[in-house]
Write a protein that holds these residues in place. Structure first.
Motif, PDB file in Angstrom:
ATOM      1  N   VAL A 165       0.840  -1.204   0.000  1.00 29.76           N
ATOM      2  CA  VAL A 165       0.000   0.000   0.000  1.00 29.76           C
ATOM      3  C   VAL A 165       0.871   1.249   0.000  1.00 29.76           C
ATOM      4  O   VAL A 165       0.597   2.213  -0.721  1.00 29.76           O
ATOM      5  CB  VAL A 165      -0.951  -0.008   1.208  1.00 29.76           C
ATOM      6  N   GLY A 166       1.929   1.238   0.790  1.00 30.04           N
ATOM      7  CA  GLY A 166       2.832   2.380   0.802  1.00 30.04           C
ATOM      8  C   GLY A 166       3.483   2.616  -0.548  1.00 30.04           C
ATOM      9  O   GLY A 166       3.592   3.762  -1.016  1.00 30.04           O
ATOM     10  N   ARG A 167       3.912   1.544  -1.176  1.00 30.59           N
ATOM     11  CA  ARG A 167       4.554   1.658  -2.494  1.00 30.59           C
ATOM     12  C   ARG A 167       3.565   2.181  -3.532  1.00 30.59           C
ATOM     13  O   ARG A 167       3.894   3.073  -4.333  1.00 30.59           O
ATOM     14  CB  ARG A 167       5.084   0.286  -2.918  1.00 30.59           C
ATOM     15  N   LEU A 168       2.366   1.652  -3.550  1.00 35.52           N
ATOM     16  CA  LEU A 168       1.371   2.088  -4.524  1.00 35.52           C
ATOM     17  C   LEU A 168       0.978   3.544  -4.300  1.00 35.52           C
ATOM     18  O   LEU A 168       0.788   4.303  -5.256  1.00 35.52           O
ATOM     19  CB  LEU A 168       0.132   1.193  -4.439  1.00 35.52           C
ATOM     20  N   GLY A 169       0.881   3.945  -3.033  1.00 32.62           N
ATOM     21  CA  GLY A 169       0.570   5.340  -2.755  1.00 32.62           C
ATOM     22  C   GLY A 169       1.635   6.271  -3.287  1.00 32.62           C
ATOM     23  O   GLY A 169       1.328   7.336  -3.847  1.00 32.62           O
ATOM     24  N   ALA A 170       2.899   5.872  -3.156  1.00 29.09           N
ATOM     25  CA  ALA A 170       3.996   6.695  -3.657  1.00 29.09           C
ATOM     26  C   ALA A 170       3.969   6.787  -5.177  1.00 29.09           C
ATOM     27  O   ALA A 170       4.193   7.864  -5.752  1.00 29.09           O
ATOM     28  CB  ALA A 170       5.335   6.129  -3.170  1.00 29.09           C
ATOM     29  N   VAL A 171       3.694   5.675  -5.836  1.00 25.16           N
ATOM     30  CA  VAL A 171       3.656   5.684  -7.308  1.00 25.16           C
ATOM     31  C   VAL A 171       2.483   6.528  -7.808  1.00 25.16           C
ATOM     32  O   VAL A 171       2.633   7.320  -8.754  1.00 25.16           O
ATOM     33  CB  VAL A 171       3.562   4.242  -7.844  1.00 25.16           C
ATOM     34  N   LEU A 172       1.321   6.369  -7.187  1.00 27.83           N
ATOM     35  CA  LEU A 172       0.171   7.175  -7.607  1.00 27.83           C
ATOM     36  C   LEU A 172       0.440   8.661  -7.407  1.00 27.83           C
ATOM     37  O   LEU A 172       0.076   9.489  -8.257  1.00 27.83           O
ATOM     38  CB  LEU A 172      -1.077   6.756  -6.838  1.00 27.83           C
ATOM     39  N   ALA A 173       1.088   9.027  -6.316  1.00 27.22           N
ATOM     40  CA  ALA A 173       1.426  10.437  -6.097  1.00 27.22           C
ATOM     41  C   ALA A 173       2.392  10.924  -7.163  1.00 27.22           C
ATOM     42  O   ALA A 173       2.263  12.049  -7.683  1.00 27.22           O
ATOM     43  CB  ALA A 173       2.030  10.614  -4.703  1.00 27.22           C
ATOM     44  N   GLU A 174       3.356  10.070  -7.532  1.00 26.45           N
ATOM     45  CA  GLU A 174       4.340  10.448  -8.558  1.00 26.45           C
ATOM     46  C   GLU A 174       3.676  10.698  -9.900  1.00 26.45           C
ATOM     47  O   GLU A 174       3.938  11.702 -10.569  1.00 26.45           O
ATOM     48  CB  GLU A 174       5.396   9.342  -8.690  1.00 26.45           C
ATOM     49  N   ALA A 269      -0.116   0.233 -14.369  1.00 30.39           N
ATOM     50  CA  ALA A 269       0.336  -0.857 -13.497  1.00 30.39           C
ATOM     51  C   ALA A 269      -0.162  -0.658 -12.074  1.00 30.39           C
ATOM     52  O   ALA A 269      -0.575  -1.615 -11.405  1.00 30.39           O
ATOM     53  CB  ALA A 269       1.862  -0.939 -13.526  1.00 30.39           C
ATOM     54  N   ALA A 270      -0.151   0.590 -11.606  1.00 30.81           N
ATOM     55  CA  ALA A 270      -0.663   0.863 -10.263  1.00 30.81           C
ATOM     56  C   ALA A 270      -2.157   0.590 -10.189  1.00 30.81           C
ATOM     57  O   ALA A 270      -2.649  -0.001  -9.218  1.00 30.81           O
ATOM     58  CB  ALA A 270      -0.357   2.308  -9.883  1.00 30.81           C
ATOM     59  N   ARG A 271      -2.889   1.023 -11.210  1.00 25.50           N
ATOM     60  CA  ARG A 271      -4.341   0.800 -11.217  1.00 25.50           C
ATOM     61  C   ARG A 271      -4.667  -0.680 -11.075  1.00 25.50           C
ATOM     62  O   ARG A 271      -5.496  -1.069 -10.238  1.00 25.50           O
ATOM     63  CB  ARG A 271      -4.950   1.329 -12.510  1.00 25.50           C
ATOM     64  N   PHE A 272      -4.049  -1.516 -11.901  1.00 21.41           N
ATOM     65  CA  PHE A 272      -4.431  -2.930 -11.890  1.00 21.41           C
ATOM     66  C   PHE A 272      -3.885  -3.666 -10.672  1.00 21.41           C
ATOM     67  O   PHE A 272      -4.470  -4.676 -10.250  1.00 21.41           O
ATOM     68  CB  PHE A 272      -4.011  -3.597 -13.200  1.00 21.41           C
ATOM     69  N   THR A 273      -2.800  -3.179 -10.092  1.00 19.35           N
ATOM     70  CA  THR A 273      -2.376  -3.756  -8.816  1.00 19.35           C
ATOM     71  C   THR A 273      -3.417  -3.468  -7.744  1.00 19.35           C
ATOM     72  O   THR A 273      -3.820  -4.351  -6.976  1.00 19.35           O
ATOM     73  CB  THR A 273      -1.005  -3.195  -8.388  1.00 19.35           C
ATOM     74  N   VAL A 274      -3.890  -2.221  -7.699  1.00 20.76           N
ATOM     75  CA  VAL A 274      -4.884  -1.831  -6.702  1.00 20.76           C
ATOM     76  C   VAL A 274      -6.184  -2.607  -6.896  1.00 20.76           C
ATOM     77  O   VAL A 274      -6.748  -3.153  -5.937  1.00 20.76           O
ATOM     78  CB  VAL A 274      -5.152  -0.312  -6.756  1.00 20.76           C
ATOM     79  N   THR A 275      -6.682  -2.670  -8.128  1.00 20.14           N
ATOM     80  CA  THR A 275      -7.976  -3.332  -8.332  1.00 20.14           C
ATOM     81  C   THR A 275      -7.896  -4.835  -8.098  1.00 20.14           C
ATOM     82  O   THR A 275      -8.880  -5.448  -7.677  1.00 20.14           O
ATOM     83  CB  THR A 275      -8.529  -3.049  -9.738  1.00 20.14           C
ATOM     84  N   ARG A 276      -6.737  -5.428  -8.328  1.00 21.97           N
ATOM     85  CA  ARG A 276      -6.613  -6.846  -8.020  1.00 21.97           C
ATOM     86  C   ARG A 276      -6.537  -7.082  -6.510  1.00 21.97           C
ATOM     87  O   ARG A 276      -6.947  -8.139  -6.024  1.00 21.97           O
ATOM     88  CB  ARG A 276      -5.410  -7.449  -8.749  1.00 21.97           C
ATOM     89  N   ILE A 277      -6.055  -6.099  -5.775  1.00 23.71           N
ATOM     90  CA  ILE A 277      -6.121  -6.196  -4.312  1.00 23.71           C
ATOM     91  C   ILE A 277      -7.565  -6.065  -3.835  1.00 23.71           C
ATOM     92  O   ILE A 277      -8.058  -6.881  -3.046  1.00 23.71           O
ATOM     93  CB  ILE A 277      -5.232  -5.119  -3.660  1.00 23.71           C
TER      94      ILE A 277
END
Length: 322
Positions: A165-174, A269-277
Motif C-alpha cells: 500500500v505504501g509503495r502504490l501510494g507513492a507511485v500514484l502520487a508520482e 500498473a498501479a491501477r491494476f495492482t490496486v484493483t486486483r487487491i
C-alpha cells in the motif's frame, strides 16, 4: 466475467422473453472475469451471452451500448447486442442486464502472442481510437487515478499489504503530479486483456467486454494494452515494440504522448495492482470466478520503475525528443 448474482430459471425466462428469444433450455454460468455476472443462455433462438451489470446503472449501460453501435458502424469487430428493451428496463436482482450475440474465434494464451498478433492488436486499438474520437458521449471512468487512489485508501495497511500500500501510494502520487493536460483523448476500452480479444489466426474477429469503457487518454489505453499482452514471466519488449509499431502505423503518437508513456505505464500498473487487491485479494471466496493475483501487476510496476522515460521509449521503439 464472473458470477456474483445467481440467475434462476424464472429470471432467465423473463430476460429471454423480453428479447424475443422464446424459451430457455439451459443456463451456463461463466466463472472467468472479475466485475459482472455472466452466463450463456440456450434459447429457442440459439445460444446467447447474458450479462448482469454489478457496478453499472442504466446510464453506464446506455453508454456501452451506444459506443458498441458506433464502433460497429465504423466496421470494427465488436459484439452485437440482441435487440430488446431500453437500458435498465429489464433487471435481475435489481441490476441491469444485456444479451449479446456470441462471437467467433479463440482467445490467445500468452505463449500464443506473436509479434504479428501484437502488431495487429496495436493497429486495432488505433482504429478504435480513431473511430471513437467521433463519438459524442463523454463519461468519467470508474478507474481514473482519483478513484484508484480512493480504492487504495480503503485497503488495510497490515500484513503483507502494508509495504505494498505504501509503495502504490507513492507511485500514484508520482504519476498524478504534473499529469499531462491536452493529450488526445476520447472513449477508450480500458481493459483490453487477452481474454477480451478473439482471434482467427493473426486476425482479430472480436474485441469484447466494453463495460469499463469511458473517457480517457489514448496513450493510457495503449499502456494498459502493453501491460496486458507483453508480460509473461518478465516484459517481452519485442512484443511491446511490435504492438506500438502496429498502433503508430494507423495513428502515430504525438511527441507529447511518446514522452509520457512511462507515466502512463506506471499509472496503469498501479491501477491494476490496486484493483486486483480490492476485487480479488480482499474478496477471496466471493462469487464464482477465476482468481487474479495482484503480485503479477506489482511485478510489472517494479520492472517499469527500473527504467527512465528515455530507456522505456527505446524499448518500445518510440522516438522521444531530448
Amino acid at each position: 466475467m464472473a458470477v456474483f448474482t445467481p440467475l434462476s430459471p424464472a429470471e432467465a425466462a423473463l430476460v429471454a422473453r423480453a428479447h424475443g428469444l422464446g424459451a430457455v433450455s439451459a443456463i451456463t454460468p461463466i466463472p472467468a472475469g472479475s466485475v459482472n455476472s455472466n452466463f450463456f443462455l440456450d434459447t429457442d433462438a440459439g445460444r446467447r451471452f447474458m450479462r448482469i451489470y454489478e457496478e453499472q446503472e442504466a446510464d453506464g449501460v446506455a453508454y456501452e451500448w451506444a459506443l458498441l453501435d458506433h464502433l460497429g458502424e465504423a466496421g470494427l469487430p465488436v459484439p452485437a447486442r440482441v435487440a430488446g428493451p431500453a437500458p435498465g428496463a429489464v433487471r435481475v436482482a435489481g441490476k441491469p442486464v444485456a444479451l449479446f450475440e456470441l462471437v467467433g474465434g479463440e482467445m490467445s494464451c500468452q505463449a500464443g502472442v506473436s509479434k504479428a498478433r501484437a502488431r495487429a492488436l496495436g493497429g486495432f486499438l488505433a482504429r478504435c481510437h480513431a473511430a471513437a474520437a467521433g463519438f459524442g458521449w463523454r463519461r468519467r471512468s470508474r478507474f481514473d487515478l482519483g478513484r484508484v487512489a480512493e480504492r487504495l485508501a480503503g485497503v488495510p495497511r497490515e500484513g503483507e499489504l502494508e509495504p505494498v500500500v505504501g509503495r502504490l501510494g507513492a507511485v500514484l502520487a508520482e504519476v498524478r503530479e504534473g499529469w499531462p493536460v491536452g493529450l488526445p483523448r476520447g472513449p477508450v476500452h480500458g481493459d483490453l486483456f487477452r481474454d477480451n480479444v478473439h482471434w482467427e489466426g493473426d486476425a482479430i474477429v472480436a474485441a469484447i467486454d466494453w463495460e469499463s469503457a469511458a473517457d480517457g487518454l489514448f496513450a493510457y489505453d495503449l499502456a494498459v494494452t502493453i501491460l496486458a499482452w507483453c508480460f509473461g514471466d518478465a516484459f517481452e519488449w519485442g512484443l511491446a515494440a511490435a504492438l506500438v509499431d502496429g498502433y503508430e502505423a494507423i495513428r502515430p503518437l504525438e511527441a507529447r504522448e511518446a514522452a509520457e508513456l512511462r507515466r502512463m505505464l506506471l499509472a496503469a500498473a498501479a491501477r491494476f495492482t490496486v484493483t486486483r487487491i480490492t476485487d480479488f485479494h480482499l474478496r477471496e471466496g466471493v462469487g464464482e470466478r477465476v482468481h487474479k493475483d495482484y503480485r503479477r501487476f506489482l511485478a510489472r510496476l517494479e520492472a517499469l520503475a527500473a527504467h527512465d522515460a528515455a530507456a522505456l521509449a527505446a524499448r518500445l521503439g518510440v522516438a522521444v525528443a531530448g
